[in-house]
Design an enzyme around this catalytic site. Structure first.
Site, PDB file in Angstrom:
ATOM      1  N   SER A 252      10.905  -8.523 -34.687  1.00  0.00           N
ATOM      2  CA  SER A 252      10.551  -9.119 -33.396  1.00  0.00           C
ATOM      3  C   SER A 252       9.107  -8.798 -33.017  1.00  0.00           C
ATOM      4  O   SER A 252       8.556  -7.790 -33.445  1.00  0.00           O
ATOM      5  CB  SER A 252      11.476  -8.579 -32.301  1.00  0.00           C
TER       6      SER A 252
HETATM    7  N1  SAH Z   1      15.768  -5.425 -34.681  1.00  0.00           N
HETATM    8  C1  SAH Z   1      15.091  -5.918 -35.881  1.00  0.00           C
HETATM    9  C2  SAH Z   1      14.923  -7.404 -35.903  1.00  0.00           C
HETATM   10  C3  SAH Z   1      16.223  -8.086 -36.028  1.00  0.00           C
HETATM   11  S1  SAH Z   1      16.226  -9.703 -36.733  1.00  0.00           S
HETATM   12  C4  SAH Z   1      13.769  -5.228 -36.108  1.00  0.00           C
HETATM   13  O1  SAH Z   1      13.363  -4.371 -35.294  1.00  0.00           O
HETATM   14  O2  SAH Z   1      13.133  -5.503 -37.134  1.00  0.00           O
HETATM   15  C5  SAH Z   1      17.972  -9.922 -36.608  1.00  0.00           C
HETATM   16  C6  SAH Z   1      18.772  -9.226 -37.676  1.00  0.00           C
HETATM   17  O3  SAH Z   1      20.139  -9.397 -37.331  1.00  0.00           O
HETATM   18  C7  SAH Z   1      18.590  -9.818 -39.061  1.00  0.00           C
HETATM   19  O4  SAH Z   1      18.208  -8.813 -39.951  1.00  0.00           O
HETATM   20  C8  SAH Z   1      19.981 -10.360 -39.398  1.00  0.00           C
HETATM   21  O5  SAH Z   1      20.323 -10.270 -40.770  1.00  0.00           O
HETATM   22  C9  SAH Z   1      20.864  -9.478 -38.538  1.00  0.00           C
HETATM   23  N2  SAH Z   1      22.198 -10.012 -38.246  1.00  0.00           N
HETATM   24  C10 SAH Z   1      22.578 -11.281 -37.970  1.00  0.00           C
HETATM   25  N3  SAH Z   1      23.906 -11.339 -37.742  1.00  0.00           N
HETATM   26  C11 SAH Z   1      24.389 -10.073 -37.869  1.00  0.00           C
HETATM   27  C12 SAH Z   1      25.684  -9.485 -37.761  1.00  0.00           C
HETATM   28  N4  SAH Z   1      26.767 -10.196 -37.464  1.00  0.00           N
HETATM   29  N5  SAH Z   1      25.799  -8.161 -37.946  1.00  0.00           N
HETATM   30  C13 SAH Z   1      24.717  -7.396 -38.267  1.00  0.00           C
HETATM   31  N6  SAH Z   1      23.463  -7.896 -38.385  1.00  0.00           N
HETATM   32  C14 SAH Z   1      23.289  -9.216 -38.192  1.00  0.00           C
END
Ligand code: SAH
Length: 223
Positions: A67
C-alpha cells in the site's frame, strides 16, 4: 557506498513523513515514530527500491501491491494500536504494515498476520526478519477472510484487502472495546470502515473511499 545509500533512504523517509504530517494523514506521535523507524525499502522488491519513499503503491508480485505510505498512515491512525496489544492483520503482502503495527505494540504485544499466497508469506518473512520484527510478528499462510481463530481474541483487527462486507467471524474474534479497520465495497471501489465493539453493540464508522486488491476467500470475494 552502503552507508551513503542508508543515509539517502533515511532522509527520503524523513521528507515523506513530513509531507504526510503536513497533509494531515499522520497525527499521532506513536504512528509518526513507527513510520520513521520502519525501513520501507526493506519491504519493496529490488527493482522498485528507489521508489520506496514515493507516496504510491508498488507491485510485490502475484498481482498484489504494498500500500501507499499515506494509506498505511490512514489505516494505522484509524486502527489506533496501543503498546502491549494483540493485533490481527489479514493480507500480509510485503509485511510492511505488520512491521509498523509491531513497532507500536512493542515486545509486550504481538501481531498475527495472515497471507493466502505462500510465496508472498515467504517474501514477508524474509523482509520482517531482515528488519528485525520476527520477535513480535507471526505469519500464517491461509485464508484469513474469516480471521484467525487460534490466537483470538484480538484488541485490533486490520484487513488490507477489500471485502464485500464485514466478515462476521472477525467481529466474534474482537475483544470488547476492540476496533476493526477494513475496506468494504465492490471490486475496485470501497470505503474504509471502522467497526468498534462495545459490549453486545457494534458501532460502524465510515471513513474515506479507497481502492484495495480483493480479499479472496470464504468471507471475501470468490475468484
Ligand atoms: N498489508 C500489505 C499489503 C497487502 S496487499 C503490505 O503492507 O504490504 C493485500 C494482500 O492480501 C495480498 O498479499 C493478498 O494476497 C492478500 N489476501 C487476499 N485475500 C486474502 C485472504 N483471504 N487471506 C489472507 N490474505 C489475503
Amino acid at each position: 557506498m552502503v552507508l551513503w545509500c542508508i543515509n539517502i533512504f533515511e532522509s527520503e523517509r524523513r521528507r515523506l513523513i513530513d509531507v504526510l504530517i503536513s497533509e494531515g494523514f499522520l497525527r499521532s506521535q506513536s504512528v509518526i515514530d513507527a513510520m520513521m523507524r520502519v525501513p520501507r525499502e526493506y519491504f519493496v522488491p529490488e527493482e522498485y527500491r528507489r521508489y520506496s519513499y514515493s507516496d504510491t503503491p508498488l507491485p510485490i508480485g502475484y498481482g498484489q501491491t504494498i500500500s501507499a505510505p499515506h494509506m498505511v498512515a490512514i489505516m494505522t491512525e484509524l486502527l489506533s494500536p496501543q503498546p502491549g496489544q494483540r493485533v490481527l492483520e489479514v493480507g500480509t503482502g510485503s509485511g510492511y504494515q505488520a512491521a509498523v503495527i509491531a513497532e507500536i505494540v512493542g515486545v509486550e504485544g504481538h501481531v498475527w498476520t495472515v497471507e493466502r499466497i505462500p510465496q508472498l508469506a515467504e517474501f514477508a518473512l524474509n523482509n520482517l526478519r531482515r528488519a528485525g520484527y520476527l520477535d513480535r510478528v507471526s505469519i500464517v499462510v491461509g485464508d484469513g477472510s474469516g480471521g484467525f481463530e487460534p490466537a483470538a481474541p484480538y484488541d485490533r483487527i486490520i484487513v488490507t484487502a477489500a471485502a464485500p462486507e464485514v466478515p462476521r467471524p472477525m467481529l466474534e474474534q474482537l475483544k470488547d472495546g476492540g476496533r476493526l479497520v477494513i475496506p468494504v465495497g465492490e471490486l475496485w471501489l470501497q470505503v474504509l470502515k471502522v467497526v468498534v465493539k462495545e459490549g453486545s453493540k457494534i458501532r460502524h464508522e465510515t471513513s474515506i473511499p479507497c481502492v484495495f486488491v480483493p480479499l479472496v476467500g470464504r468471507y471475501g470475494f470468490r475468484r
